[in-house]
Design an enzyme around this catalytic site. Structure first.
Site, PDB file in Angstrom:
ATOM      1  N   GLY A 254     -68.205  29.226  53.802  1.00  0.00           N
ATOM      2  CA  GLY A 254     -67.768  27.946  54.374  1.00  0.00           C
ATOM      3  C   GLY A 254     -66.335  27.965  54.847  1.00  0.00           C
ATOM      4  O   GLY A 254     -65.435  28.263  54.081  1.00  0.00           O
ATOM      5  N   SER A 255     -66.081  27.635  56.113  1.00  0.00           N
ATOM      6  CA  SER A 255     -64.741  27.835  56.660  1.00  0.00           C
ATOM      7  C   SER A 255     -64.627  27.247  58.068  1.00  0.00           C
ATOM      8  O   SER A 255     -65.447  26.460  58.493  1.00  0.00           O
ATOM      9  CB  SER A 255     -64.432  29.327  56.678  1.00  0.00           C
ATOM     10  N   ARG A 256     -63.588  27.710  58.806  1.00  0.00           N
ATOM     11  CA  ARG A 256     -63.325  27.179  60.131  1.00  0.00           C
ATOM     12  C   ARG A 256     -62.574  28.209  60.971  1.00  0.00           C
ATOM     13  O   ARG A 256     -61.855  29.054  60.448  1.00  0.00           O
ATOM     14  CB  ARG A 256     -62.487  25.914  59.979  1.00  0.00           C
TER      15      ARG A 256
END
Length: 250
Positions: free
Chosen positions: A208-210
């Site tokens: 989970g990240s960006r």
């Protein structure tokens, strides 16, 4: 299909296949599989074993690495990540991507540019790909917090890694990988000096990240807030093109 040339005139052959599991994730999947089998076969603890087995499937799915069809057009900036366009805004690029860093490598010019932020949930493919081809000129890792990557301030406060890619014609593009609430490690596949192609795998962020992409001045996005992107395939922008694009959620 890997390496096959396809086009918009019908050339090529597309077939569905199971996505590969990236080597970075195989060890995690095998560990959870071994633990689940111990609970099921040795201790006969089904209450724990079956959920662990389901978790094993989730771990393998998280590290899936499907093939992508990458547009071969020097004008195109392709998405580096699977996910949802969470923010589009005007801002100054990070200081780590600007000017001369002392090594003689000239970074992005000062001044406001358009930043496209792509949020990846734990259900998205987390292999990141190069938006353009060129040479990796900078790779700057910065430790930080692990707030929800969907928050705008995560760009300045979370653990992150900046990359600067320069093409042979001098065009440079910056992007930032940002760890999120669950993510705990950014894994690079490249290093400064490496030559890469558009759509090539450049790293992953665990769980989970960006990713933020900084478009050059005079270039507008071809994507909208809320739109889903596919790494290596979705065209985020065409260099030098400016156009207001509107859409509607339905």
């Amino acid at each position: 299909m890997a390496g096959e040339l396809l086009d918009n005139k019908g050339r090529g052959d597309a077939t569905w296949q199971w996505p590969a599991i990236h080597p970075e994730g195989r060890k995690f999947g095998l560990i959870t599989l071994a633990i689940s089998l111990v609970f099921l076969l040795v201790f006969d603890w089904e209450l724990v074993g079956w959920p662990m087995l389901a978790l094993t499937g989730g771990v393998f799915a998280f590290f899936r690495d499907p093939e992508r069809v990458v547009p071969l057009d020097d004008r195109c900036i392709v998405s580096p990540a699977d996910g949802i366009v969470s923010h589009i805004c005007e801002m100054d690029p990070p200081a780590e991507l600007l000017g001369d860093d002392g090594s003689g490598v000239i970074g992005l010019p000062p001044g406001k540019v358009t930043r496209i932020s792509i949020f990846m949930s734990v259900f998205d493919v987390h292999i990141n790909r190069a938006p353009v081809g060129g040479t990796i000129r900078r790779l700057v890792y910065i430790p930080g917090k692990f707030m929800n990557a969907d928050l705008d301030k995560a760009s300045d406060e979370n653990e992150r890694q900046h990359l600067l890619i320069e093409r042979g014609d001098g065009f440079a593009l910056g992007l930032t990988q940002i760890a999120g609430l669950v993510a705990r490690r950014i894994v690079p596949f490249v290093k400064p000096g490496d030559m890469i192609a558009a759509g090539q795998r450049i790293g992953l962020i665990r769980f989970g990240s960006r990713v933020d992409v900084y478009l050059p001045a005079g270039t507008d996005p071809k994507v909208l807030v809320g739109q889903r992107t596919v790494a290596g395939e979705t065209v985020l922008a065409e260099i030098g093109q400016q156009q207001l694009i509107e859409g509607i959620a339905q």
